[in-house]
Structures are given as structure tokens and as C-alpha cells.
Design an enzyme around this catalytic site. Structure first.
Site, PDB file in Angstrom:
ATOM      1  CG  PHE A 192      45.114 -31.901  40.045  1.00 56.13           C
ATOM      2  CD1 PHE A 192      46.425 -31.104  39.972  1.00 56.13           C
ATOM      3  CD2 PHE A 192      45.034 -33.131  39.231  1.00 56.13           C
ATOM      4  CE1 PHE A 192      47.445 -31.717  39.405  1.00 56.13           C
ATOM      5  CE2 PHE A 192      46.118 -33.657  38.592  1.00 56.13           C
ATOM      6  CZ  PHE A 192      47.346 -33.063  38.660  1.00 56.13           C
ATOM      7  CE  LYS A 193      47.135 -33.078  35.293  1.00 63.20           C
ATOM      8  NZ  LYS A 193      47.713 -34.016  34.410  1.00 63.20           N
ATOM      9  CG  ASP A 194      39.993 -27.327  36.166  1.00 67.11           C
ATOM     10  OD1 ASP A 194      40.186 -26.986  34.812  1.00 67.11           O
ATOM     11  OD2 ASP A 194      38.672 -27.855  36.390  1.00 67.11           O
ATOM     12  CG  MET A 198      45.706 -26.288  33.418  1.00 70.32           C
ATOM     13  SD  MET A 198      46.870 -25.666  31.853  1.00 70.32           S
ATOM     14  CE  MET A 198      47.453 -27.463  31.861  1.00 70.32           C
ATOM     15  CB  THR A 204      47.240 -32.153  31.126  1.00 66.30           C
ATOM     16  OG1 THR A 204      47.817 -32.456  32.351  1.00 66.30           O
ATOM     17  CG2 THR A 204      47.912 -30.892  30.635  1.00 66.30           C
TER      18      THR A 204
END
Length: 474
Positions: free
Chosen positions: A111-113, A116, A144
Site C-alpha cells: 500500500f505504501k506505493d 511513495m 516502507t
């Protein structure tokens, strides 16, 4: 829009806090005044694609970035080829009143894409305009690190120094990070747990002279750019979940979100969406055996654990006992009073805990937050049940979210579970749950077999300072 520190003082505008990371006084950047989204605006946004919606939401915070430039940054982050789903964030019914919000279709399957990919481009944009460089210093408990590194790899004005705990991530997570050989990517493996990695980052970031000399910044969730970009998918998910609701009922139609949580950044973005006006009934915080946050939201007492009492679990990205972003929530809880917030963190420093039990009654009634804990047995059973029932293989962290979400499902209130990652990143746990190991596809095998480059280091800031001094961009 102006930003302030949770512990007092002005921090400038959006582009300033992107570069700054941790505030000079140790606090975190927050909007001086939270923007609002009304029902009419939500309806105007309903027909937008994800690029358009992200531009609108981010534009509420990034008022110092010209609109045309912000549109280009969002297009670069979420345009064709960046995410495997044409919707970027697809929603799917998984039964039992639950809807899975697909946040893991990006380049690192996490999900951090979503944040980011935007943040990498936004940082490069600001640095180019200022003719400057940035050395990102961060810590990761799993996803992360790879998401940040893949967002900045090869960028000329950014180098990244990512600390990870030795032996505490999955084989796939390690390979995604350590197989990168770009000159601007530095993987530092610390003999310790995630919280100790995070402590090293914080100590160096609070050394103002060292921070200024070496142009240190952040890409983890202490960077407000991450938080703001994540608000967008809460708005998107509410819009998609209410597409079939009668237009006359949409303005007040509430949904709930279940959020697997480690450092409290993801669920904080949902809290901000709620404060901004998105009709969110509950935010269901799900944690693993490292259940400091569940204890806090049940008792009002925040009591982080020591490194030796932080468990290594089968949902490793949530193996966190000190959640950095909780400070932003407490700032809101305490009426945006910077003096009281700073005093709370002084209490934590001197006593090892923060006692907010007098405010406990407000957690759900005012902020909509409830919580629960999931164990290894829970996540194994949940993965197996949903694989059998609907042929969906949940990753361990998302399984934690589903387990706790089931405890809070209400009739006529959609429960949206935020996906954390794709299951292939955690092959051993999936094999335990399903009784067999899925075939390894050629791309995954190539990743796992790729040569890895990393630097091992003790839990000591002296060698870290020396390494950054030698390799930082000037």
C-alpha cells in the site's frame, strides 16, 4: 496552506515540510488549519479518475505547488503502467459485509506505493526548483523501505539511507530492498528491532547541525507528504463504495474502514479524511501481537514496549511498539494544543508512558476509533477461511485487518478493509495457512536469487553518522 509543529512553531508551506521531515523541535508537521471537503465537492469529484482525484485532494494541502505542476506529478505517480489495476485502487466484495480496498497494485506490491510514488516525484520537483539535494534517512519494518527505494532509485538529487532490522522481514521484502544496486540507494541492516532503527533515525534527525550539514530528510510516515497522499485513497474508496447509493442519501452515507496498523500513519490519514468531512463512521485499528496501540485505545494509557519485549511475528511490517504518528492524533485529541502535546512526550520520556485515560471516552465518540488484536493463529485461520470461501488469498497483515473488522461489522454500514500487501511477499505464512507452497513465478525467483547489497551495522549511532558522512549527497 501553512504548517505547524505538533510541539509548537511554524514550519512554512507544503514544499517546506516535504523537505524538512521531522520538525526542529522534535514534533511532526500538521496543517495549521485542517481543510474541509463538503458534500457538493465530493459529488463533483465522483466522476474523476484516480489521477484527477489525487490532484484535487493533494491540492488542498499543496497550495504552493502550481496546479499544472501538481497534475503532472500525480500523472507521473498514478498514470498508465505505474499500477497493475486501471483503477489504481480497485474495490472488491469479499463477503460477510466486507469490501477489500486494493492498495497493493503498485511496483512493490504494498500500500505504501500509493504515497511513495507521488512523494518521490514531489521531492525531486522541489529539489530541482531549489537547486538542492536531499539525503533521505528512514527505518522500515517491511514495506516502507522497498516502496521508498523504488520511488527514488536513480534520481540524481536524492540519496536514501534505509535502516532495517536484521532478520525481521520476509525473504521477499529483503530481496526487494537489498537487490537494488543503484548508487543512490543504501541499505543498512541494524542488529536490533524496528523501534531501535527508528530511534537511530530520530536521534540523527533531532541533531539540527548534523541534519542541516548532511541535508537529511524523511520519506517514512513522519513526512506529511505521505499522510496527504494517503488521504486521497480514503476519499476514493468512499466515492466508489457509494456509487450505487441514491444521490439524495449520499451526503450522509457513512462507511467504516478497517486498517492494519504499525506506525499509525495509514489510519491517521483516515482520521484526517474524517476530520475533513468524509462521512466515515468508524476507523477500526487492527494490530498484531505487538498490541501497544490496542492497549492505548482501550485504556487511554500509551505504554510503548522495549526492544526485548517487541515480538517477531508473521505480520512483520506491524512489529512496532512505538508508533511515530500517534503524536499527530494526540495533538488533535488535546485540542491542537502544542504545549500539552510537548508535555505528553516529556511525560513519555520521563515515565515511560502517557496517561490520557481521562480522554478515553472521546476515542470512539468523537474520533470514531475502535481497535482489536490479531494473533498468529487468527491470521492463519482468516487466510484459510477466505481462500476457501471466496478464493481470495489475503496477506498476513490484511488478514489481521479482516479479523478485527469482523468484530465491528454493522448492518447497512459498509466495512472497507485496507489491503496492506500482496500475499506472495509472505510465502511461508501463506504456505502454513493453505497447506502448500504456491509455485514461484519466474519474476519472483529472479528477484529472490538476485545478488544483494547491504551494509551491516550495530545498534549504534556513531557508525551510522560516519557512514552518512561518507556517502551523503552534497
Amino acid at each position: 496552506m501553512q504548517f505547524i509543529s505538533t510541539r509548537g512553531g511554524s514550519l512554512g508551506q507544503y514544499t517546506d515540510v516535504l523537505i524538512e521531515g521531522l520538525a526542529p523541535n522534535g514534533g511532526l508537521a500538521v496543517p495549521a488549519e485542517m481543510p474541509r471537503i463538503d458534500a457538493a465537492e465530493l459529488e463533483r469529484w465522483r466522476s474523476l479518475d484516480y489521477i484527477g482525484l489525487a490532484t484535487e485532494v493533494l491540492g488542498l494541502f499543496a497550495t504552493d505547488i502550481p496546479r499544472a505542476d501538481l497534475e503532472r506529478l500525480c500523472d507521473a505517480a498514478y498514470g498508465a503502467g505505474r499500477f497493475s489495476s486501471p483503477e489504481v485502487v480497485p474495490l472488491s466484495d469479499i463477503g460477510e459485509g466486507l469490501t477489500l480496498v486494493g492498495l497493493s497494485d503498485g511496483p512493490t506490491l504494498a500500500f505504501k506505493d500509493l504515497a511513495m510514488q507521488f512523494l518521490g516525484g514531489a521531492l525531486e520537483y522541489v529539489l530541482t526548483n531549489r537547486d538542492s539535494v536531499l539525503n533521505v534517512l528512514g527505518a522500515t519494518s517491511g514495506d516502507t523501505g522497498s516502496a521508498a527505494e523504488h520511488a527514488v532509485r536513480g534520481r540524481e538529487r536524492i540519496a536514501i539511507f534505509m535502516l532495517s532490522p536484521e532478520g525481521r522481514m520476509s525473504e521477499y521484502q529483503r530481496a526487494q530492498m537489498y537487490s537494488l544496486h543503484d548508487d543512490n540507494v543504501h541499505n543498512i541492516v541494524v542488529d536490533g528491532v524496528f523501534d531501535e532503527c527508528q530511534d537511530l533515525v530520530k536521534r540523527l534527525s533531532e541533531d539540527i547541525e548534523f541534519k542541516r550539514t548532511h541535508h537529511l530528510g524523511a520519506m517514512n510516515s513522519i513526512n506529511f507528504g505521505r499522510i496527504s497522499a494517503q488521504v486521497a485513497y480514503y476519499v476514493w474508496a468512499w466515492l466508489r463504495a457509494t456509487d450505487e447509493v441514491a444521490e439524495s442519501e449520499r451526503a450522509e452515507f457513512e462507511v467504516s474502514f478497517a486498517v492494519p496498523s504499525g506506525n499509525f500513519g495509514n489510519i491517521l490519514s483516515g482520521q484526517y479524511a474524517r476530520l475533513m468531512g468524509v462521512p466515515i463512521r468508524r476507523l477500526v485499528l487492527a494490530v498484531n501481537e505487538n498490541n501497544v496501540l490496542d492497549d492505548f485505545f482501550r485504556t487511554g494509557i500509551y505504554r510503548p514496549r522495549s526492544a526485548e519485549h517487541t515480538f517477531a511475528t508473521s505480520s512483520p511490517s506491524m512489529d512496532v511498539s512505538r508508533a511515530s504518528n500517534l503524536e499527530r492524533f494526540i495533538f488533535e485529541l488535546l485540542g491542537r494544543d502544542a504545549e500539552r502535546t510537548a508535555a505528553a512526550w516529556e511525560e513519555l520520556r520521563t515515565t515511560g508512558q502517557i496517561d490520557l485515560s481521562a480522554e478515553r471516552h472521546r476515542f470512539e465518540s468523537e474520533f470514531g476509533i475502535v481497535s482489536g488484536t490479531s494473533t498468529h493463529d487468527n491470521r492463519i485461520a482468516t487466510i484459510r477461511e477466505f481462500s476457501d470461501a471466496v478464493a481470495v488469498v489475503l496477506d498476513p497483515h490484511t488478514a489481521d485487518g479482516v479479523k478485527v473488522a469482523r468484530e465491528y461489522v454493522e448492518a447497512d454500514v459498509p466495512m472497507l478493509v485496507l489491503e496492506t500487501a500482496k500475499s506472495p511477499k509472505f510465502a511461508n505464512t501463506i504456505a502454513e495457512a493453505l497447506g502448500s507452497t504456491a509455485p514461484v513465478d519466474p519474476a519472483t525467483r529472479a528477484l529472490l536469487d538476485a545478488p544483494q547489497r547491504l551494509t551491516e551495522m550495530p545498534n549504534d549511532e556513531a557508525p551510522l553518522r560516519a557512514y552518512i558522512g561518507e556517502h551523503a549527497l552534497r
